[in-house]
Design a protein around this motif. Sequence first.
Motif, PDB file in Angstrom:
ATOM      1  N   VAL A 341     -22.451  34.411 -68.450  1.00 46.17           N
ATOM      2  CA  VAL A 341     -21.901  35.272 -67.605  1.00 46.17           C
ATOM      3  C   VAL A 341     -21.926  34.891 -66.249  1.00 46.17           C
ATOM      4  CG1 VAL A 341     -22.447  37.691 -66.429  1.00 46.17           C
ATOM      5  CG2 VAL A 341     -23.078  37.207 -68.898  1.00 46.17           C
ATOM      6  N   THR A 342     -20.600  35.097 -65.528  1.00 49.09           N
ATOM      7  CA  THR A 342     -20.296  34.467 -64.300  1.00 49.09           C
ATOM      8  C   THR A 342     -20.128  35.657 -63.309  1.00 49.09           C
ATOM      9  OG1 THR A 342     -19.664  32.439 -65.197  1.00 49.09           O
ATOM     10  CG2 THR A 342     -19.262  32.723 -63.071  1.00 49.09           C
ATOM     11  N   PRO A 343     -20.820  35.810 -62.162  1.00 51.02           N
ATOM     12  CA  PRO A 343     -20.691  37.092 -61.271  1.00 51.02           C
ATOM     13  C   PRO A 343     -19.495  36.562 -60.528  1.00 51.02           C
ATOM     14  CG  PRO A 343     -23.031  36.449 -61.086  1.00 51.02           C
ATOM     15  CD  PRO A 343     -22.332  35.410 -62.023  1.00 51.02           C
ATOM     16  N   GLN A 344     -18.430  37.321 -60.153  1.00 46.89           N
ATOM     17  CA  GLN A 344     -17.355  37.245 -59.442  1.00 46.89           C
ATOM     18  C   GLN A 344     -17.625  37.850 -57.754  1.00 46.89           C
ATOM     19  OE1 GLN A 344     -14.617  35.178 -60.865  1.00 46.89           O
ATOM     20  NE2 GLN A 344     -16.648  34.984 -61.954  1.00 46.89           N
ATOM     21  N   ALA A 345     -16.709  37.435 -56.901  1.00 48.81           N
ATOM     22  CA  ALA A 345     -17.016  37.936 -55.497  1.00 48.81           C
ATOM     23  C   ALA A 345     -16.544  39.222 -55.379  1.00 48.81           C
ATOM     24  CB  ALA A 345     -15.904  36.977 -54.728  1.00 48.81           C
ATOM     25  N   ASP A 346     -15.879  39.674 -56.174  1.00 44.82           N
ATOM     26  CA  ASP A 346     -15.437  41.119 -56.241  1.00 44.82           C
ATOM     27  C   ASP A 346     -16.548  42.093 -57.093  1.00 44.82           C
ATOM     28  OD1 ASP A 346     -14.810  40.326 -58.828  1.00 44.82           O
ATOM     29  OD2 ASP A 346     -12.758  41.163 -58.767  1.00 44.82           O
ATOM     30  N   GLY A 347     -17.665  41.448 -57.465  1.00 41.82           N
ATOM     31  CA  GLY A 347     -18.499  42.110 -58.048  1.00 41.82           C
ATOM     32  C   GLY A 347     -18.373  42.499 -59.568  1.00 41.82           C
ATOM     33  N   SER A 348     -17.114  41.848 -60.172  1.00 42.90           N
ATOM     34  CA  SER A 348     -16.940  41.715 -61.495  1.00 42.90           C
ATOM     35  C   SER A 348     -17.604  40.870 -62.445  1.00 42.90           C
ATOM     36  CB  SER A 348     -15.478  41.823 -61.728  1.00 42.90           C
ATOM     37  OG  SER A 348     -14.865  40.642 -61.426  1.00 42.90           O
ATOM     38  N   LEU A 349     -17.466  40.705 -63.646  1.00 40.93           N
ATOM     39  CA  LEU A 349     -18.239  39.680 -64.286  1.00 40.93           C
ATOM     40  C   LEU A 349     -17.394  39.137 -65.408  1.00 40.93           C
ATOM     41  CD1 LEU A 349     -21.745  41.527 -65.303  1.00 40.93           C
ATOM     42  CD2 LEU A 349     -21.396  39.997 -63.560  1.00 40.93           C
ATOM     43  N   ILE A 350     -17.411  37.567 -65.352  1.00 38.91           N
ATOM     44  CA  ILE A 350     -16.658  36.969 -66.325  1.00 38.91           C
ATOM     45  C   ILE A 350     -17.448  36.541 -67.364  1.00 38.91           C
ATOM     46  CG2 ILE A 350     -15.143  35.030 -66.934  1.00 38.91           C
ATOM     47  CD1 ILE A 350     -13.729  36.859 -65.059  1.00 38.91           C
ATOM     48  N   ILE A 351     -17.087  37.136 -68.485  1.00 34.87           N
ATOM     49  CA  ILE A 351     -18.155  36.790 -69.691  1.00 34.87           C
ATOM     50  C   ILE A 351     -17.654  36.005 -70.947  1.00 34.87           C
ATOM     51  CG2 ILE A 351     -19.725  37.982 -71.283  1.00 34.87           C
ATOM     52  CD1 ILE A 351     -19.879  40.477 -69.398  1.00 34.87           C
ATOM     53  N   GLU A 352     -18.378  34.878 -71.299  1.00 34.16           N
ATOM     54  CA  GLU A 352     -17.898  34.185 -72.516  1.00 34.16           C
ATOM     55  C   GLU A 352     -17.817  35.218 -73.905  1.00 34.16           C
ATOM     56  OE1 GLU A 352     -16.856  30.947 -72.188  1.00 34.16           O
ATOM     57  OE2 GLU A 352     -17.143  31.405 -70.246  1.00 34.16           O
ATOM     58  N   GLY A 353     -16.575  35.034 -74.473  1.00 33.09           N
ATOM     59  CA  GLY A 353     -16.427  35.849 -75.716  1.00 33.09           C
ATOM     60  C   GLY A 353     -17.447  35.589 -76.811  1.00 33.09           C
ATOM     61  N   SER A 354     -18.223  34.494 -76.695  1.00 30.43           N
ATOM     62  CA  SER A 354     -19.246  34.289 -77.629  1.00 30.43           C
ATOM     63  C   SER A 354     -20.384  34.761 -77.343  1.00 30.43           C
ATOM     64  CB  SER A 354     -19.461  32.727 -77.734  1.00 30.43           C
ATOM     65  OG  SER A 354     -19.733  32.197 -76.603  1.00 30.43           O
ATOM     66  N   ALA A 355     -20.683  35.468 -76.279  1.00 29.33           N
ATOM     67  CA  ALA A 355     -21.867  36.342 -75.721  1.00 29.33           C
ATOM     68  C   ALA A 355     -22.418  37.267 -76.650  1.00 29.33           C
ATOM     69  CB  ALA A 355     -21.643  36.884 -74.260  1.00 29.33           C
ATOM     70  N   ASN A 356     -23.694  37.170 -76.863  1.00 31.04           N
ATOM     71  CA  ASN A 356     -24.438  38.142 -77.888  1.00 31.04           C
ATOM     72  C   ASN A 356     -24.394  39.485 -77.232  1.00 31.04           C
ATOM     73  OD1 ASN A 356     -26.902  39.600 -79.024  1.00 31.04           O
ATOM     74  ND2 ASN A 356     -26.325  37.980 -80.741  1.00 31.04           N
ATOM     75  N   ILE A 357     -23.949  40.327 -78.049  1.00 32.15           N
ATOM     76  CA  ILE A 357     -24.097  41.951 -77.421  1.00 32.15           C
ATOM     77  C   ILE A 357     -25.400  42.467 -77.014  1.00 32.15           C
ATOM     78  CG2 ILE A 357     -23.379  44.339 -77.972  1.00 32.15           C
ATOM     79  CD1 ILE A 357     -21.138  43.153 -79.475  1.00 32.15           C
ATOM     80  N   ARG A 358     -26.392  41.955 -78.031  1.00 34.89           N
ATOM     81  CA  ARG A 358     -27.716  42.379 -77.879  1.00 34.89           C
ATOM     82  C   ARG A 358     -28.399  41.774 -76.639  1.00 34.89           C
ATOM     83  NH1 ARG A 358     -31.276  40.986 -80.434  1.00 34.89           N
ATOM     84  NH2 ARG A 358     -32.759  42.429 -80.242  1.00 34.89           N
ATOM     85  N   ASP A 359     -27.951  40.632 -76.148  1.00 35.05           N
ATOM     86  CA  ASP A 359     -28.653  39.855 -75.122  1.00 35.05           C
ATOM     87  C   ASP A 359     -27.806  40.492 -73.860  1.00 35.05           C
ATOM     88  OD1 ASP A 359     -29.900  38.165 -76.612  1.00 35.05           O
ATOM     89  OD2 ASP A 359     -28.442  36.424 -76.651  1.00 35.05           O
ATOM     90  N   LEU A 360     -26.639  40.921 -74.055  1.00 33.29           N
ATOM     91  CA  LEU A 360     -26.132  41.669 -72.705  1.00 33.29           C
ATOM     92  C   LEU A 360     -26.709  43.119 -72.487  1.00 33.29           C
ATOM     93  CD1 LEU A 360     -22.188  40.942 -73.557  1.00 33.29           C
ATOM     94  CD2 LEU A 360     -23.456  39.877 -71.818  1.00 33.29           C
ATOM     95  N   ASN A 361     -26.809  43.708 -73.579  1.00 32.68           N
ATOM     96  CA  ASN A 361     -27.367  45.059 -73.406  1.00 32.68           C
ATOM     97  C   ASN A 361     -28.743  44.804 -72.647  1.00 32.68           C
ATOM     98  OD1 ASN A 361     -25.232  46.192 -74.400  1.00 32.68           O
ATOM     99  ND2 ASN A 361     -26.266  46.514 -76.439  1.00 32.68           N
ATOM    100  N   LYS A 362     -29.580  43.755 -73.199  1.00 29.03           N
ATOM    101  CA  LYS A 362     -31.018  43.762 -73.025  1.00 29.03           C
ATOM    102  C   LYS A 362     -30.916  43.157 -71.454  1.00 29.03           C
ATOM    103  CE  LYS A 362     -35.110  41.973 -75.254  1.00 29.03           C
ATOM    104  NZ  LYS A 362     -35.547  40.887 -76.233  1.00 29.03           N
ATOM    105  N   SER A 363     -30.337  42.317 -71.243  1.00 27.02           N
ATOM    106  CA  SER A 363     -30.095  41.492 -69.477  1.00 27.02           C
ATOM    107  C   SER A 363     -29.558  42.661 -68.633  1.00 27.02           C
ATOM    108  CB  SER A 363     -29.468  40.371 -69.749  1.00 27.02           C
ATOM    109  OG  SER A 363     -29.635  39.656 -68.569  1.00 27.02           O
ATOM    110  N   LEU A 364     -28.498  43.245 -68.830  1.00 29.02           N
ATOM    111  CA  LEU A 364     -27.776  43.947 -68.020  1.00 29.02           C
ATOM    112  C   LEU A 364     -27.721  45.225 -68.010  1.00 29.02           C
ATOM    113  CD1 LEU A 364     -24.223  42.075 -68.270  1.00 29.02           C
ATOM    114  CD2 LEU A 364     -26.111  41.610 -66.485  1.00 29.02           C
ATOM    115  N   LYS A 365     -28.758  45.947 -68.887  1.00 28.57           N
ATOM    116  CA  LYS A 365     -29.151  47.195 -69.237  1.00 28.57           C
ATOM    117  C   LYS A 365     -27.708  47.827 -69.487  1.00 28.57           C
ATOM    118  CE  LYS A 365     -33.238  46.281 -67.540  1.00 28.57           C
ATOM    119  NZ  LYS A 365     -34.132  46.162 -68.598  1.00 28.57           N
ATOM    120  N   TRP A 366     -27.002  47.482 -70.397  1.00 25.51           N
ATOM    121  CA  TRP A 366     -25.819  47.751 -70.862  1.00 25.51           C
ATOM    122  C   TRP A 366     -26.148  48.767 -72.175  1.00 25.51           C
ATOM    123  CZ3 TRP A 366     -21.437  43.733 -70.189  1.00 25.51           C
ATOM    124  CH2 TRP A 366     -20.987  43.758 -68.753  1.00 25.51           C
ATOM    125  N   ASP A 367     -25.144  49.247 -72.481  1.00 22.40           N
ATOM    126  CA  ASP A 367     -25.206  50.138 -74.001  1.00 22.40           C
ATOM    127  C   ASP A 367     -24.080  49.823 -74.835  1.00 22.40           C
ATOM    128  OD1 ASP A 367     -26.358  51.905 -75.648  1.00 22.40           O
ATOM    129  OD2 ASP A 367     -25.356  53.635 -74.756  1.00 22.40           O
TER     130      ASP A 367
END
Length: 425
Positions: A341-367
Motif C-alpha cells: 500500500v503506497t499513499p499518494q500526495a493527493d490522499g489516495s492509495l496505490i494498492i497491489e492487486g495481490s494484497a490480502n483483503i482481510r489484511d486491508l480491512n484489518k489495517s485500514l479499518k475497511w469493510d
Amino acid sequence: MDDISTGVLFSLLILLLVISGYFSGSETGMMSLNRYKLRHLANQGHRGAKRVEKLLSRPDRLIGLILIGNNLVNILASAIATIIGMRLYGDLGVAMATGALTLVVLVFAEVTPKTLAALYPERVSYASSIVLNILMKLLYPLVWFVNGITNTFLRILGLKVDSGNDSKLSSEELRTVVDEAGGLIPRRHQDMLLSILDLEKVTVEDLMVPRNEIAAININDDWKSIVRQLSHSAHGRIVLYRDTIDEVVGMLRVREAYRLMMDKNEFSKEVLLRAADEVYFIPEGTPLNIQLLKFQRNKERIGLIVDEYGDIQGLITLEDILEEIVGEFTTSIAPTLAEEVTPQADGSLIIEGSANIRDLNKSLKWDLPTDGPRTLNGLILEHLEDIPDAQVSIQIGGYQMEIVEVSENMIKQVKVLSNHLQKTG
C-alpha cells in the motif's frame, strides 16, 4: 404504642429507614458486582469476595432474604409513621404520614442507597455481606419457606427455576470485554487476544501461499537447474514434485539435503529424495484454531492445502498462524501490507492487486467483502466478471477504485480515491 413517647417513635422510624436503605443498597450492590472480578478476588483469598460469592451462589435465597427484611422494615415504618401522624394531626395525619413517608422512603431508603451501591458495589457488598450472612442463618427457615412457595408458583406457570448462575461468555461477549478493557490491557495485547478469538472465523485458505507462489522444485529437471534453485531459495523447506505440483513427492529440508551431500560427497537427486519428509496435507476450509491444534498434535510445521479433488491449492506454515496472532515477524520474506500500500500526495492509495483483503480491512479499518476472493485482484475480477483494461473505474462496497496496471491476466495495481477511503453509504 400509647406508652411510647413520640420522640422515641421518631427515633425508631429513622432507624427503620436506615435499615431499609441498607437492604436496598445491599441488593443493588450485590447485583451490580463484576462476577469475574469477584471470582478472581475470591480465588486470591479475599474474605469479603468469598462471602459475597457464597451468597450469590443462590441468588434466589439472597433476594428472598433482602426482600423479606426490607418489606418487614417498611411495613413497621409505615405503622409507626401512621401513629405519629395521628398523634400530631388526628385523622388528617394518616394521609399526611403516608405521603411524607412515601417521599422519604423513595429518596433516602431507595434512590440514594441504590445509587451509591451502583457506584461502589464492591465496598457496599463486601461490608454488607457480614450482616447478610448472619441474617441468612437466623432467618433461613423463613427464607426457605418463601422461596419454596415462589419456586412452586413459577413451576406451575411453566417457568424453569434455576438457582445457578450461568456466567459463561460467548466468544462475541468475550470480544466485547477485551475491547472495553481500555488501559487495563495494553493495546498490543488486546489485538493479540482478539486475533485469537478470530481464529475460528478464519480458514487456512485465508493465509495460505497460493499454488502459483509455492517454492517448489521439479525433481525431473536437470541437476544444474535444481542446484540453481536450491542455492537461490530463501526457504528452509521446499516442495519436491514430478512434472506437476499436484504430483508431490516430498517436502525437502534444504539444510538436511546439504548435510547429506557433504557427508557422503554425493550430489544427486537421490540425496534430495532421502532428505525429503512425507508431505502433510490439510483439507481446505479448515479453521485456523483447529489447524493450530493439528500442527501441535501431529508435530508438523508446514502443510499443503488440498481441495475435495485432492488438487493442491496452497501452502501454510505454523508461522503463518502465529503471525495472525502476534503480527508479522521481522524475518518474514513475504511482502508486508506496508509494502503493498503506497499513499499518494493527493490522499489516495496505490494498492497491489495481490494484497490480502482481510489484511486491508484489518489495517485500514475497511469493510470490503471477505466471503469470496481473498485478494484485491480476485475481488475486482469477480465483480467485473471480466479482465479489465487499465484506467477502468469501479465501485465495490462503497469504495471507489481505479485500475492502474493490468498484466498477465491479473490486476497488478489499484488506486483507491481519497474521498472514498472511508466507506460511503
